[in-house]
Design a protein around this motif. Structure first.
Motif, PDB file in Angstrom:
ATOM      1  N   THR A  72     -63.695 -66.853 -20.703  1.00 29.26           N
ATOM      2  CA  THR A  72     -64.422 -66.291 -20.422  1.00 29.26           C
ATOM      3  C   THR A  72     -64.022 -67.404 -19.074  1.00 29.26           C
ATOM      4  N   ASP A  73     -63.338 -68.389 -19.153  1.00 24.10           N
ATOM      5  CA  ASP A  73     -63.236 -69.224 -18.291  1.00 24.10           C
ATOM      6  C   ASP A  73     -61.834 -68.997 -17.211  1.00 24.10           C
ATOM      7  N   VAL A  74     -61.690 -69.504 -15.979  1.00 26.27           N
ATOM      8  CA  VAL A  74     -61.052 -68.742 -15.532  1.00 26.27           C
ATOM      9  C   VAL A  74     -60.215 -70.464 -13.769  1.00 26.27           C
ATOM     10  N   ALA A  75     -59.602 -70.354 -13.847  1.00 27.51           N
ATOM     11  CA  ALA A  75     -59.584 -71.443 -12.996  1.00 27.51           C
ATOM     12  C   ALA A  75     -58.049 -71.101 -11.678  1.00 27.51           C
ATOM     13  N   GLY A  76     -58.253 -72.186 -10.591  1.00 33.42           N
ATOM     14  CA  GLY A  76     -57.744 -71.994  -9.797  1.00 33.42           C
ATOM     15  C   GLY A  76     -57.655 -73.255  -8.628  1.00 33.42           C
ATOM     16  N   GLY A  77     -56.441 -72.974  -7.532  1.00 30.77           N
ATOM     17  CA  GLY A  77     -56.029 -74.270  -7.001  1.00 30.77           C
ATOM     18  C   GLY A  77     -56.823 -73.449  -5.396  1.00 30.77           C
ATOM     19  N   TRP A  78     -57.958 -72.702  -5.594  1.00 27.12           N
ATOM     20  CA  TRP A  78     -58.169 -72.414  -4.170  1.00 27.12           C
ATOM     21  C   TRP A  78     -59.131 -73.926  -3.335  1.00 27.12           C
ATOM     22  N   ASN A  79     -58.916 -73.330  -2.030  1.00 26.75           N
ATOM     23  CA  ASN A  79     -59.057 -74.710  -1.512  1.00 26.75           C
ATOM     24  C   ASN A  79     -59.957 -74.267  -0.190  1.00 26.75           C
ATOM     25  N   ALA A  80     -61.070 -74.955   0.160  1.00 26.71           N
ATOM     26  CA  ALA A  80     -61.654 -74.330   2.102  1.00 26.71           C
ATOM     27  C   ALA A  80     -61.602 -74.931   2.263  1.00 26.71           C
ATOM     28  N   VAL A  81     -61.004 -76.556   2.932  1.00 31.17           N
ATOM     29  CA  VAL A  81     -60.560 -77.633   3.518  1.00 31.17           C
ATOM     30  C   VAL A  81     -59.449 -77.156   3.855  1.00 31.17           C
ATOM     31  N   ASP A  82     -58.257 -78.560   3.737  1.00 33.74           N
ATOM     32  CA  ASP A  82     -56.849 -78.474   3.894  1.00 33.74           C
ATOM     33  C   ASP A  82     -56.261 -76.829   3.572  1.00 33.74           C
ATOM     34  N   TYR A  83     -55.961 -76.181   4.542  1.00 35.45           N
ATOM     35  CA  TYR A  83     -55.523 -75.028   3.822  1.00 35.45           C
ATOM     36  C   TYR A  83     -55.360 -73.440   4.944  1.00 35.45           C
ATOM     37  N   SER A  84     -54.530 -72.291   4.274  1.00 35.79           N
ATOM     38  CA  SER A  84     -54.211 -72.248   5.874  1.00 35.79           C
ATOM     39  C   SER A  84     -55.125 -71.065   6.563  1.00 35.79           C
ATOM     40  N   GLY A  85     -56.283 -71.008   6.110  1.00 32.87           N
ATOM     41  CA  GLY A  85     -57.770 -69.993   6.070  1.00 32.87           C
ATOM     42  C   GLY A  85     -57.457 -68.748   5.836  1.00 32.87           C
ATOM     43  N   TYR A  86     -57.072 -68.721   4.872  1.00 33.22           N
ATOM     44  CA  TYR A  86     -56.695 -67.384   3.662  1.00 33.22           C
ATOM     45  C   TYR A  86     -58.603 -66.956   3.231  1.00 33.22           C
ATOM     46  N   PRO A  87     -59.140 -65.638   3.731  1.00 36.43           N
ATOM     47  CA  PRO A  87     -60.226 -65.369   3.455  1.00 36.43           C
ATOM     48  C   PRO A  87     -60.514 -65.581   1.810  1.00 36.43           C
ATOM     49  N   ASP A  88     -59.627 -65.269   0.820  1.00 43.53           N
ATOM     50  CA  ASP A  88     -59.526 -65.601  -0.349  1.00 43.53           C
ATOM     51  C   ASP A  88     -60.032 -66.046  -1.178  1.00 43.53           C
ATOM     52  N   CYS A  89     -60.258 -67.733  -0.573  1.00 43.96           N
ATOM     53  CA  CYS A  89     -60.009 -68.524  -0.713  1.00 43.96           C
ATOM     54  C   CYS A  89     -61.015 -69.369  -0.373  1.00 43.96           C
ATOM     55  N   ARG A  90     -61.972 -67.972   0.136  1.00 41.80           N
ATOM     56  CA  ARG A  90     -64.080 -68.848  -0.098  1.00 41.80           C
ATOM     57  C   ARG A  90     -64.620 -68.999  -1.024  1.00 41.80           C
ATOM     58  N   PRO A  91     -65.703 -70.144  -0.757  1.00 41.33           N
ATOM     59  CA  PRO A  91     -66.764 -70.156  -1.976  1.00 41.33           C
ATOM     60  C   PRO A  91     -67.265 -68.844  -2.154  1.00 41.33           C
ATOM     61  N   GLU A  92     -67.689 -67.972  -1.589  1.00 41.69           N
ATOM     62  CA  GLU A  92     -68.619 -66.849  -1.657  1.00 41.69           C
ATOM     63  C   GLU A  92     -67.227 -65.686  -2.182  1.00 41.69           C
ATOM     64  N   PHE A  93     -66.992 -65.762  -1.958  1.00 45.61           N
ATOM     65  CA  PHE A  93     -65.301 -64.304  -2.189  1.00 45.61           C
ATOM     66  C   PHE A  93     -65.452 -65.020  -3.683  1.00 45.61           C
ATOM     67  N   LEU A  94     -64.811 -66.133  -3.606  1.00 43.59           N
ATOM     68  CA  LEU A  94     -64.696 -66.345  -5.421  1.00 43.59           C
ATOM     69  C   LEU A  94     -66.084 -65.791  -6.601  1.00 43.59           C
ATOM     70  N   LYS A  95     -67.498 -66.437  -6.121  1.00 46.92           N
ATOM     71  CA  LYS A  95     -68.530 -66.175  -6.471  1.00 46.92           C
ATOM     72  C   LYS A  95     -68.694 -64.651  -6.420  1.00 46.92           C
ATOM     73  N   SER A  96     -68.509 -63.618  -5.278  1.00 47.65           N
ATOM     74  CA  SER A  96     -68.644 -62.577  -5.627  1.00 47.65           C
ATOM     75  C   SER A  96     -67.541 -61.856  -6.780  1.00 47.65           C
ATOM     76  N   MET A  97     -65.769 -62.553  -7.284  1.00 43.02           N
ATOM     77  CA  MET A  97     -65.234 -61.897  -8.235  1.00 43.02           C
ATOM     78  C   MET A  97     -66.055 -62.694  -9.535  1.00 43.02           C
ATOM     79  N   GLU A  98     -66.529 -63.812  -9.410  1.00 39.74           N
ATOM     80  CA  GLU A  98     -67.107 -63.894 -11.024  1.00 39.74           C
ATOM     81  C   GLU A  98     -68.246 -62.884 -10.843  1.00 39.74           C
ATOM     82  N   GLU A  99     -69.001 -62.343 -10.193  1.00 37.43           N
ATOM     83  CA  GLU A  99     -69.661 -61.351 -10.490  1.00 37.43           C
ATOM     84  C   GLU A  99     -69.637 -60.039 -10.983  1.00 37.43           C
TER      85      GLU A  99
END
Length: 235
Positions: A120-147
């Protein structure tokens, strides 16, 4: 026995996360997607990295997103834009290299794979600092997917909790590389270039961000070093 599934593209960020997981979980599974990307060489290199790193299982999953289109990474009629500075990347909006809902699709499939491995653990290299502005790399998106995973899977219904790990989410590219080096990561075969060549083009967002990271660290990129040694690049 703790286990984790790493969404593993074979790029610099996901290579860092792979080694992060190997240092924290007893069993690490890696899943790499062939999704019609023009930089498909990363899949070949991902297999080498996963094998050298010693993951428990490396699964290559085909989910062709080229039929959807809408991205320079899956539609070769759309040019990959050239970038000159990191500031230029940050000033513009969502770029044409955004693949519609790619991370949502990948997380969903990775979770289905994880569920079959009692994980039940999934990890990925998502980043919201040095990135190209993709909306599916943001913390709130990942939190929603976890839910969503906690509400819509068998293991979630049985009371187990899903955890989506994004250890790089607040790190600069230089900090990501330093973390990987401290964990023993080898970046010699990690491919980042959007244009699909083993030799970096040096002009796409991914190449510019990667070069910035290694400059911050003050070391030569492991990939560049290997390519020079093999005679594929000159000084």
């Amino acid at each position: 026995m703790s286990s984790c599934v790493v969404i593993f593209s074979g790029g610099l960020d996901s290579t860092t996360v792979l080694y992060w997981a190997l240092n924290r979980f007893s069993d690490v599974y890696a899943i790499t997607f062939t999704y019609g990307q023009r930089h498909g060489i990363e899949v070949e290199m991902a297999a080498k990295i996963a094998r050298n790193a010693g993951v428990k299982e490396h699964k290559i999953f085909d989910v062709d997103l080229s039929g959807i289109g809408g991205s320079a990474l899956t539609d070769k009629s759309i040019d990959v834009p050239e970038t000159h500075t990191v500031d230029e990347i940050k000033e513009r909006g969502i770029p044409v290299t955004y693949v519609p809902f790619r991370n949502g699709i990948f997380i969903s499939i990775a979770a289905a794979y994880a569920e079959t491995r009692d994980c039940t653990d999934v990890a990925g290299g998502w980043n919201a600092v040095d990135y190209s502005g993709y909306p599916d790399c943001r913390p709130e998106f990942l939190k929603s997917m976890e839910e969503a995973l906690n509400r819509g899977t068998r293991v979630g219904a049985e009371g187990k909790k899903w955890r989506i790990h994004a250890p790089l989410i607040k790190l600069t590219k230089g900090e990501i590389i330093r973390l990987g080096l401290s964990l023993g990561a080898d970046y010699s075969y990690s491919i980042s270039c959007y244009r699909g060549s083993e030799v970096p083009c040096g002009r796409c967002d991914s190449c510019v961000l990667r070069a910035k990271g290694w400059e911050e660290v003050g070391e030569e990129d492991h990939l560049i070093r290997r390519l020079k040694k093999e005679g594929k690049m000159t000084e």
